[in-house]
Write an enzyme that holds these catalytic residues in place. Structure first.
Site, PDB file in Angstrom:
ATOM      1  CE  LYS A  38     -36.531  13.857 126.006  1.00 40.36           C
ATOM      2  NZ  LYS A  38     -35.907  12.622 126.554  1.00 40.36           N
ATOM      3  NE  ARG A 136     -31.745   9.320 131.916  1.00 45.66           N
ATOM      4  CZ  ARG A 136     -32.057   9.863 130.735  1.00 45.66           C
ATOM      5  NH1 ARG A 136     -31.329  10.852 130.246  1.00 45.66           N
ATOM      6  NH2 ARG A 136     -33.073   9.415 130.043  1.00 45.66           N
ATOM      7  CE1 TYR A 264     -26.256  46.790 129.611  1.00 41.51           C
ATOM      8  CE2 TYR A 264     -26.931  44.617 128.824  1.00 41.51           C
ATOM      9  CZ  TYR A 264     -27.257  45.876 129.302  1.00 41.51           C
ATOM     10  OH  TYR A 264     -28.560  46.219 129.455  1.00 41.51           O
ATOM     11  CG  MET A 313     -32.942  39.263 129.091  1.00 38.98           C
ATOM     12  SD  MET A 313     -33.911  39.910 130.448  1.00 38.98           S
ATOM     13  CE  MET A 313     -32.823  39.603 131.818  1.00 38.98           C
TER      14      MET A 313
END
Ligand code: PLP
Length: 368
Positions: A38, A136, A264, A313
């Site tokens: 997964k 869950r 920044y 980013m």
């Protein structure tokens, strides 16, 4: 190995083969191994890793969501694929693509039975998930009669396995609770087998379960993180080899004067004459902003360089004062020696999250 010349996540399939064999060595010969792929194979590359695990002989694969299973079928994977967390909207596609659903609640069981019947299926393989304490997903023990009532008159479905998931298999302090989950699961299994009147596989262990509770392997185990090289415990980490290495490169070096700021919001202020390097990897690549402001570091020519200021980013800046390096040199974010687990600990998370955060725009390369 050639030094990285851009940001790359290298997937060492030889390391994965080693981990696969190590896990196999802990299992009885007849125990099946389900490989969990997964979340893009724990952030690596689901299709490549699934193909490789298929070659190694994995008996089953598992994904969380249906679209992950569809992607594996599109890549030509033929091994049975368990979809751990499907929704009713996925059920027709699950059948169309020969995926095997986990049925975890009355609503989900009824909905899947209806779709299987409408699609004229016979003995479609399904996996019934029981909740034994994780709270869950899953049926409760007292749902067994309901399940049998739905399944007995439903020739369209066949229970291929029943399974459950441990809440704290890596935590020795929770041994008693875990043993309770295991004995509860055995009780549910014998009840459902006798009421349905046929045998099905049973499985309950994830990676840490295999390492800490080998007596509960039943018919199959479900391993994820250990195949990728992490054992949630220093004593098991020694036996495993981290598969993923995240590397990058120095784009530019700046010499800055005292009291200049970097990045920044001017978050970093230089203390003296300093040297900084800018690296092409940022929060959109999976470097959490939590690593900023000297919480995290990278390795350049075997030395630690702290991440200064805010993580951008698409880049980070690191302090390379006193480090002998030049533009174009390789930068290690994590690898076998500087593990994703150690890096994760710096910001209060775990290897699983760090690995799966490496975003899809980072180029993957494979070593075998
Ligand atoms: C993710 C997952 C696993 C794999 O767990 P690891 O700790 O990575 O081995 C096994 N079973 C279920 C139900 C899961 O969701």
């Amino acid at each position: 190995m050639a030094a990285a010349q851009e940001t790359v996540l290298q997937i060492d399939l030889n390391a994965m083969a080693h981990n696969y064999r190590f896990i196999r060595s802990l299992l009885k010969p007849e125990t099946k191994l389900l490989a969990v792929v997964k979340a893009f194979g724990y952030g690596s590359d689901a299709a490549e890793v699934a193909k490789f695990l298929e070659e190694l002989g994995a008996d089953y694969l598992a994904v969380a969501y249906t679209n992950e299973g569809v992607a594996l079928r599109n890549a030509g994977i033929e091994t049975p694929i368990l979809v751990l967390h499907p929704q009713p909207i996925n059920f027709k596609e699950i059948i169309d693509r020969c995926l095997e659903p986990s049925l975890y609640s009355p609503r989900i069981l009824r909905a899947f039975a209806k779709v299987a019947k409408d699609q004229n299926q016979k003995n479609y393989p399904v996996h019934i998930k029981f909740n034994t304490g994780l709270n869950r997903l899953g049926f409760w023990e007292n749902d067994v009669d309901f399940i049998v009532e739905v399944l007995k008159p439903a020739p369209e479905l066949k229970v291929k396995s029943i399974f459950s998931h441990l809440a704290a298999s890596e935590d020795e302090n929770e041994r008693e609770f875990t043993l309770g989950q295991i004995s509860n699961f055995k009780k549910i299994a014998s009840e459902i087998k006798s009421k349905l009147g046929y045998e099905m596989m049973m499985h309950q262990l994830n990676s840490s379960g295999v390492l800490n509770y080998p007596e509960a392997q039943f018919d199959m185990v479900r391993c994820g993180i250990s195949l990728y090289g992490y054992g949630n415990d220093p004593k098991f980490n020694k036996e495993l080899k981290p598969v993923a290495s995240l590397r990058s490169v120095i784009s530019q070096i700046h010499m800055i004067e005292p009291n200049e700021t970097v990045g920044y919001n001017r978050a970093y202020v230089s203390k003296g004459y300093e040297k900084t390097a800018t690296i092409p990897i940022g929060h959109a690549d999976g470097i959490s902003r939590n690593f900023g402001n000297e919480k995290g570091f990278v390795i350049i020519n075997n030395q630690k360089a702290s991440i200064i200021g805010n993580v951008c980013m698409d880049m980070i800046m690191v302090n390379i004062s006193g480090i002998d390096c030049k533009e174009g040199d390789e930068v290690i974010i994590f690898d076998k020696d500087h593990t994703a687990e150690d890096a994760a600990n710096l910001i209060g998370t775990i290897s699983y999250e760090l690995l799966t955060m490496v975003s899809q725009r980072v180029k993957r390369t494979f070593l075998r």
